[in-house]
Design a protein around this motif. Structure first.
Motif, PDB file in Angstrom:
ATOM      1  N   LEU A  81      18.250  11.576 -19.239  1.00  0.00           N
ATOM      2  CA  LEU A  81      18.144  13.124 -20.282  1.00  0.00           C
ATOM      3  C   LEU A  81      19.191  12.431 -21.219  1.00  0.00           C
ATOM      4  O   LEU A  81      18.947  12.705 -22.367  1.00  0.00           O
ATOM      5  CB  LEU A  81      18.671  13.838 -19.561  1.00  0.00           C
ATOM      6  N   THR A  82      20.394  11.783 -21.199  1.00  0.00           N
ATOM      7  CA  THR A  82      21.430  11.693 -21.760  1.00  0.00           C
ATOM      8  C   THR A  82      21.448  10.398 -22.627  1.00  0.00           C
ATOM      9  O   THR A  82      22.055  10.286 -23.981  1.00  0.00           O
ATOM     10  CB  THR A  82      22.999  11.915 -21.221  1.00  0.00           C
ATOM     11  N   ARG A  83      20.702   9.483 -22.283  1.00  0.00           N
ATOM     12  CA  ARG A  83      20.850   8.091 -22.649  1.00  0.00           C
ATOM     13  C   ARG A  83      19.232   7.630 -23.271  1.00  0.00           C
ATOM     14  O   ARG A  83      19.536   6.806 -24.104  1.00  0.00           O
ATOM     15  CB  ARG A  83      21.123   6.908 -21.549  1.00  0.00           C
ATOM     16  N   GLY A  84      18.533   8.367 -22.619  1.00  0.00           N
ATOM     17  CA  GLY A  84      17.059   8.100 -22.871  1.00  0.00           C
ATOM     18  C   GLY A  84      16.361   7.021 -22.259  1.00  0.00           C
ATOM     19  O   GLY A  84      15.017   6.875 -22.098  1.00  0.00           O
ATOM     20  N   SER A  85      17.012   5.919 -21.477  1.00  0.00           N
ATOM     21  CA  SER A  85      16.507   4.933 -20.752  1.00  0.00           C
ATOM     22  C   SER A  85      17.470   4.428 -19.866  1.00  0.00           C
ATOM     23  O   SER A  85      18.786   4.453 -20.148  1.00  0.00           O
ATOM     24  CB  SER A  85      15.871   4.018 -21.742  1.00  0.00           C
ATOM     25  N   LEU A  86      17.119   4.095 -18.722  1.00  0.00           N
ATOM     26  CA  LEU A  86      17.910   3.046 -17.913  1.00  0.00           C
ATOM     27  C   LEU A  86      17.756   1.638 -18.450  1.00  0.00           C
ATOM     28  O   LEU A  86      18.928   0.761 -17.812  1.00  0.00           O
ATOM     29  CB  LEU A  86      17.302   3.180 -16.522  1.00  0.00           C
ATOM     30  N   ALA A  87      17.081   1.048 -19.254  1.00  0.00           N
ATOM     31  CA  ALA A  87      17.167  -0.156 -19.431  1.00  0.00           C
ATOM     32  C   ALA A  87      18.289  -0.648 -20.398  1.00  0.00           C
ATOM     33  O   ALA A  87      18.521   0.013 -21.621  1.00  0.00           O
ATOM     34  CB  ALA A  87      15.569  -0.622 -20.280  1.00  0.00           C
ATOM     35  N   LEU A  88      18.762  -1.842 -20.210  1.00  0.00           N
ATOM     36  CA  LEU A  88      19.796  -2.445 -21.197  1.00  0.00           C
ATOM     37  C   LEU A  88      19.193  -3.049 -22.218  1.00  0.00           C
ATOM     38  O   LEU A  88      19.906  -3.116 -23.538  1.00  0.00           O
ATOM     39  CB  LEU A  88      20.636  -3.650 -20.228  1.00  0.00           C
ATOM     40  N   VAL A  89      17.975  -3.410 -22.538  1.00  0.00           N
ATOM     41  CA  VAL A  89      17.516  -3.796 -23.743  1.00  0.00           C
ATOM     42  C   VAL A  89      16.126  -3.034 -23.956  1.00  0.00           C
ATOM     43  O   VAL A  89      15.218  -2.637 -23.049  1.00  0.00           O
ATOM     44  CB  VAL A  89      17.127  -5.295 -23.705  1.00  0.00           C
ATOM     45  N   PRO A  90      15.595  -2.818 -25.103  1.00  0.00           N
ATOM     46  CA  PRO A  90      14.406  -1.884 -25.657  1.00  0.00           C
ATOM     47  C   PRO A  90      13.379  -2.590 -24.741  1.00  0.00           C
ATOM     48  O   PRO A  90      12.167  -1.951 -24.513  1.00  0.00           O
ATOM     49  CB  PRO A  90      14.381  -1.756 -26.867  1.00  0.00           C
ATOM     50  N   CYS A  91      12.970  -3.817 -24.687  1.00  0.00           N
ATOM     51  CA  CYS A  91      11.838  -4.582 -24.171  1.00  0.00           C
ATOM     52  C   CYS A  91      11.729  -4.255 -22.693  1.00  0.00           C
ATOM     53  O   CYS A  91      10.637  -4.629 -22.253  1.00  0.00           O
ATOM     54  CB  CYS A  91      11.664  -6.112 -24.408  1.00  0.00           C
ATOM     55  N   ALA A  92      12.625  -3.967 -22.097  1.00  0.00           N
ATOM     56  CA  ALA A  92      12.455  -3.416 -20.590  1.00  0.00           C
ATOM     57  C   ALA A  92      12.435  -2.052 -20.373  1.00  0.00           C
ATOM     58  O   ALA A  92      12.475  -1.476 -18.992  1.00  0.00           O
ATOM     59  CB  ALA A  92      13.992  -4.083 -19.974  1.00  0.00           C
ATOM     60  N   SER A  93      12.571  -1.281 -21.199  1.00  0.00           N
ATOM     61  CA  SER A  93      12.246   0.304 -21.011  1.00  0.00           C
ATOM     62  C   SER A  93      10.869   0.575 -20.694  1.00  0.00           C
ATOM     63  O   SER A  93      10.034   0.132 -21.026  1.00  0.00           O
ATOM     64  CB  SER A  93      12.613   1.156 -22.210  1.00  0.00           C
ATOM     65  N   ARG A  94      10.780   1.410 -19.728  1.00  0.00           N
ATOM     66  CA  ARG A  94       9.349   1.854 -19.331  1.00  0.00           C
ATOM     67  C   ARG A  94       8.836   2.955 -20.292  1.00  0.00           C
ATOM     68  O   ARG A  94       7.667   2.796 -20.697  1.00  0.00           O
ATOM     69  CB  ARG A  94       9.558   2.385 -17.813  1.00  0.00           C
ATOM     70  N   LEU A  95       9.773   3.896 -20.677  1.00  0.00           N
ATOM     71  CA  LEU A  95       9.345   5.080 -21.451  1.00  0.00           C
ATOM     72  C   LEU A  95       9.296   4.763 -23.041  1.00  0.00           C
ATOM     73  O   LEU A  95       8.778   5.596 -23.803  1.00  0.00           O
ATOM     74  CB  LEU A  95      10.064   6.266 -20.990  1.00  0.00           C
ATOM     75  N   ASN A  96      10.327   4.098 -23.438  1.00  0.00           N
ATOM     76  CA  ASN A  96      10.781   3.723 -24.648  1.00  0.00           C
ATOM     77  C   ASN A  96      10.545   2.372 -25.245  1.00  0.00           C
ATOM     78  O   ASN A  96      11.323   1.911 -25.987  1.00  0.00           O
ATOM     79  CB  ASN A  96      12.120   4.202 -24.664  1.00  0.00           C
ATOM     80  N   HIS A  97       9.803   1.688 -24.643  1.00  0.00           N
ATOM     81  CA  HIS A  97       9.393   0.235 -24.831  1.00  0.00           C
ATOM     82  C   HIS A  97       9.217  -0.163 -26.193  1.00  0.00           C
ATOM     83  O   HIS A  97       8.461   0.648 -26.919  1.00  0.00           O
ATOM     84  CB  HIS A  97       8.179  -0.410 -24.084  1.00  0.00           C
TER      85      HIS A  97
END
Length: 138
Positions: A81-97
């Motif tokens: 909610l506060t960060r947008g993603s758990l991923a450390l890099v954008p290519c590893a994000s599930r919802l914000n890839h």
């Protein structure tokens, strides 16, 4: 790294979880107990309210409380909610890839594959820990 906003949100929710069922908790009590600036806490609690995690009541006897039971809110919920993603890099994000800028192809990027594992393991831990859980070593 977690932002200060995320850490404040988690601390505020933990305070409300510790007082779950006791009625409204005033903003000044949360701010003082958790060492969070009141103006920043107002913004954070408003955001948590829009997300359905916190309810509020105005007035002399008003304050904030959890809108859901502490055992239904995970740390992962709040970080997303506060960060947008758990991923450390954008290519590893599930919802914000998003593909990383200035990178080799995703298929040949060894960092990408490691970051997917980091994201999945981070999600496993953060989604398992609930606001009702006692303090413990992992």
């Amino acid at each position: 790294m977690l932002s200060q906003r995320t850490r404040y949100a988690i601390r505020a929710l933990l305070h409300l979880a510790d007082h779950y069922g006791e009625g409204p908790i005033q903003l000044t009590e949360i701010a003082t107990a958790q060492n969070i600036p009141s103006k920043f806490l107002t913004v954070i609690l408003s955001e948590l309210g829009r997300a359905g995690l916190v309810d509020t009541q105005r007035g002399k006897d008003g304050g904030y409380w959890l809108a859901r039971t502490p055992d239904t809110i995970s740390y992962g919920d709040v970080v997303r909610l506060t960060r947008g993603s758990l991923a450390l890099v954008p290519c590893a994000s599930r919802l914000n890839h998003k593909p990383c800028e200035h990178c080799v192809t995703q298929e040949s990027c060894r960092l990408h594959h490691v970051m997917l594992q980091v994201r999945d393991e981070t999600a496993r831990v953060l989604d398992t820990v609930k606001f009702s859980d006692p303090l413990r070593a992992f």
